[in-house]
Design a protein around this motif. Structure first.
Motif, short mmCIF file in Angstrom:
data_model
loop_
_atom_site.label_atom_id
_atom_site.label_comp_id
_atom_site.label_asym_id
_atom_site.label_seq_id
_atom_site.Cartn_x
_atom_site.Cartn_y
_atom_site.Cartn_z
N ALA A 125 0.82 -1.22 0.00
CA ALA A 125 0.00 0.00 0.00
C ALA A 125 0.85 1.26 0.00
CB ALA A 125 -0.93 0.00 1.21
N GLN A 126 2.11 1.15 0.42
CA GLN A 126 2.93 2.35 0.57
C GLN A 126 4.13 2.40 -0.36
OE1 GLN A 126 3.73 1.60 4.73
NE2 GLN A 126 5.85 1.00 4.33
N ASP A 127 4.38 1.36 -1.15
CA ASP A 127 5.58 1.34 -1.99
C ASP A 127 5.19 0.98 -3.43
OD1 ASP A 127 8.11 0.63 -3.25
OD2 ASP A 127 8.95 0.61 -1.22
N ALA A 128 5.42 1.92 -4.34
CA ALA A 128 5.00 1.75 -5.74
C ALA A 128 5.79 0.69 -6.47
CB ALA A 128 5.10 3.08 -6.47
N ARG A 129 6.89 0.23 -5.89
CA ARG A 129 7.66 -0.83 -6.55
C ARG A 129 6.92 -2.16 -6.56
NH1 ARG A 129 13.23 -0.30 -3.32
NH2 ARG A 129 11.70 -0.13 -1.63
N VAL A 130 6.02 -2.36 -5.62
CA VAL A 130 5.26 -3.61 -5.55
C VAL A 130 4.20 -3.59 -6.64
CG1 VAL A 130 3.81 -5.10 -4.14
CG2 VAL A 130 5.64 -3.76 -3.07
N ARG A 131 4.25 -4.63 -7.50
CA ARG A 131 3.30 -4.69 -8.61
C ARG A 131 2.35 -5.87 -8.51
NH1 ARG A 131 4.90 -1.80 -13.07
NH2 ARG A 131 2.82 -2.36 -13.85
N SER A 132 2.59 -6.77 -7.56
CA SER A 132 1.73 -7.95 -7.43
C SER A 132 1.87 -8.51 -6.03
CB SER A 132 2.10 -9.00 -8.47
OG SER A 132 1.20 -10.07 -8.46
N LEU A 133 0.75 -9.06 -5.52
CA LEU A 133 0.69 -9.51 -4.13
C LEU A 133 0.01 -10.86 -4.07
CD1 LEU A 133 1.23 -8.36 -1.22
CD2 LEU A 133 -1.06 -7.37 -1.32
N ALA A 134 0.58 -11.79 -3.29
CA ALA A 134 -0.03 -13.10 -3.06
C ALA A 134 -0.08 -13.34 -1.55
CB ALA A 134 0.76 -14.21 -3.75
N LEU A 135 -1.26 -13.65 -1.04
CA LEU A 135 -1.47 -13.82 0.40
C LEU A 135 -1.96 -15.24 0.66
CD1 LEU A 135 -3.31 -10.42 1.03
CD2 LEU A 135 -0.84 -10.89 0.98
N ILE A 136 -1.18 -16.00 1.42
CA ILE A 136 -1.43 -17.41 1.65
C ILE A 136 -1.95 -17.63 3.06
CG2 ILE A 136 -0.49 -19.74 1.51
CD1 ILE A 136 -0.33 -18.06 -1.13
N ALA A 137 -3.14 -18.25 3.18
CA ALA A 137 -3.79 -18.44 4.49
C ALA A 137 -3.70 -17.16 5.30
CB ALA A 137 -3.16 -19.61 5.24
N PRO A 138 -4.16 -16.04 4.74
CA PRO A 138 -3.88 -14.74 5.36
C PRO A 138 -4.64 -14.49 6.65
CG PRO A 138 -5.36 -14.47 3.49
CD PRO A 138 -4.91 -15.90 3.47
N TRP A 139 -3.89 -14.04 7.66
CA TRP A 139 -4.48 -13.50 8.87
C TRP A 139 -4.58 -11.99 8.66
CZ3 TRP A 139 -5.79 -15.52 13.88
CH2 TRP A 139 -6.06 -14.55 14.84
N LEU A 140 -5.80 -11.48 8.55
CA LEU A 140 -6.04 -10.07 8.26
C LEU A 140 -7.10 -9.58 9.25
CD1 LEU A 140 -6.21 -10.68 4.45
CD2 LEU A 140 -4.48 -9.22 5.51
N HIS A 141 -6.66 -8.80 10.24
CA HIS A 141 -7.60 -8.45 11.31
C HIS A 141 -7.86 -6.96 11.40
CE1 HIS A 141 -4.05 -8.20 14.38
NE2 HIS A 141 -4.42 -6.97 14.08
N ASP A 142 -8.94 -6.62 12.08
CA ASP A 142 -9.24 -5.28 12.53
C ASP A 142 -9.73 -5.38 13.97
OD1 ASP A 142 -11.79 -6.32 12.27
OD2 ASP A 142 -12.48 -4.86 10.79
N ARG A 143 -10.25 -4.28 14.50
CA ARG A 143 -10.67 -4.29 15.91
C ARG A 143 -11.74 -5.36 16.15
NH1 ARG A 143 -10.20 -1.38 20.87
NH2 ARG A 143 -11.66 -2.42 22.25
N ARG A 144 -12.70 -5.47 15.25
CA ARG A 144 -13.77 -6.44 15.44
C ARG A 144 -13.23 -7.86 15.50
NH1 ARG A 144 -18.21 -7.03 10.82
NH2 ARG A 144 -17.28 -9.04 10.34
N ILE A 145 -12.35 -8.20 14.60
CA ILE A 145 -11.80 -9.55 14.55
C ILE A 145 -10.93 -9.80 15.78
CG2 ILE A 145 -10.17 -11.03 13.31
CD1 ILE A 145 -11.38 -9.84 10.71
N CYS A 146 -10.17 -8.80 16.21
CA CYS A 146 -9.37 -8.97 17.43
C CYS A 146 -10.26 -9.25 18.63
CB CYS A 146 -8.51 -7.73 17.67
SG CYS A 146 -7.07 -7.61 16.59
N GLU A 147 -11.36 -8.53 18.74
CA GLU A 147 -12.27 -8.78 19.86
C GLU A 147 -12.84 -10.20 19.80
OE1 GLU A 147 -15.22 -5.75 19.96
OE2 GLU A 147 -13.85 -4.24 20.79
N GLU A 148 -13.15 -10.66 18.58
CA GLU A 148 -13.70 -12.01 18.44
C GLU A 148 -12.69 -13.09 18.82
OE1 GLU A 148 -14.84 -12.00 14.36
OE2 GLU A 148 -16.72 -10.92 14.70
N ASN A 149 -11.39 -12.79 18.68
CA ASN A 149 -10.36 -13.80 18.92
C ASN A 149 -9.64 -13.66 20.25
OD1 ASN A 149 -9.72 -15.62 16.32
ND2 ASN A 149 -10.47 -13.62 15.64
N TYR A 150 -9.80 -12.51 20.91
CA TYR A 150 -9.04 -12.27 22.14
C TYR A 150 -9.94 -11.91 23.32
CZ TYR A 150 -4.97 -12.22 19.05
OH TYR A 150 -4.00 -12.56 18.14
#
Length: 296
Positions: A125-150
């Motif tokens: 999101a912050q570096d223009a050199r990155v042209r492609s992204l692959a996310l494997i079994a991604p853990w992607l959280h926000d406040r809601r998900i943190c509350e659900e898990n913690y």
């Protein structure tokens, strides 16, 4: 077989140690570069090396490395989980690849496994050199998900209090308070479960991994909002996940919020299968290599 180079480069906290996997030197053109980010608290010898080697076998120059404060890399405090610092380390790794003579001077791909998906997407999101992204079994959280898990708002508040006390002690004495990352007997562990991958020496329970979590890191971990990053990710993104793996709802919400083209590959397996088991690793590596071939 891929060729491994043991490398080092400078990050904001000191020298970072890595393994650069290169395909066999019979290609007409230099390979494209891919950075590989492993899970939280991990060292390169766990899952990052595995995926880097798999990508090199599929024609890419893939760099795995120990983040600041982990494994063979420099940096203090040790074993301190910081999403912002890990995104900064990925920037340093990209600088290193850009100057390597064996790698094509062109677009950069990034692959993140589990929480490495949060660091990889923040970097993209912050570096223009990155042209492609692959996310494997991604853990992607926000406040809601943190509350659900913690443990809900009360559980989050308790972890913040513990983190604040640990931070005060560190600033006063330099002493870092740790708990295990994984333990089936310690309820204060970051992951208070018997997880075979991390406890089995034939899998991820290796000597290079210290199995400790700096308590003061809870604040940064809980404050990081990966879902909010998604609208700033405009590069083509592949997600490989399973309903039986960790927080698939976070992956769905992240995917829906992405600004650029996105592909979602649903398969089978629990979270830890994607670290070192077949067919999950082979399937994920194949999908990532095909994604990079189309988008780099």
């Amino acid at each position: 077989m891929p060729v491994r180079e043991q490398v080092s480069f400078v990050g904001s906290k000191g020298k970072l140690a890595g393994n650069l996997y290169l395909p066999e030197a019979d290609a007409a053109t230099a390979p494209a570069g891919v950075l590989v980010a492993g899970t939280w608290t991990s060292v390169k010898e766990q899952m990052a090396d595995r995926y880097a080697q798999a990508l090199a076998a599929r024609g890419y120059a893939a760099l795995s490395f120990d983040f600041s404060g982990y494994g063979e890399s420099e940096g203090t405090p040790r074993d301190y989980e910081s999403p912002a610092l890990k995104a900064s380390d990925l920037c340093a790794a990209a600088d290193f690849l850009a100057d390597h003579p064996a790698i094509a001077d062109g677009p950069l791909g990034v692959l993140g496994v589990c929480a490495g998906a949060m660091y990889a997407s923040a970097f993209a999101a912050q570096d223009a050199r990155v042209r492609s992204l692959a996310l494997i079994a991604p853990w992607l959280h926000d406040r809601r998900i943190c509350e659900e898990n913690y443990g809900g708002p009360e559980g989050i508040a308790a972890k913040r209090e513990v983190a604040a006390e640990a931070r005060r002690a560190y600033e006063e004495s330099g002493e870092v308070a740790y708990v295990p990352v994984v333990s089936g007997s310690d309820p204060e562990a970051a992951m208070p479960f018997d997880i075979d991958f991390y406890l089995n020496p034939d899998r991820g329970g290796i000597p290079q991994w210290s199995n400790r979590y700096a308590l003061m890191a809870w604040t940064e971990w809980l404050d990081h909002d990966a879902i909010a990053v998604a609208p700033r990710v405009s590069v083509p993104t592949l997600l490989v996940h399973s309903e039986d793996a960790a927080i698939p709802d976070g992956a769905r919400r992240f995917h829906a919020a992405l600004a650029g083209p996105a592909e979602f590959l649903w398969t089978e397996g629990i979270q830890f299968d994607f670290y070192d088991q077949e067919p999950q690793v082979r399937l994920a590596a194949d999908a990532a290599a095909e994604h990079f071939a189309r988008t780099l």
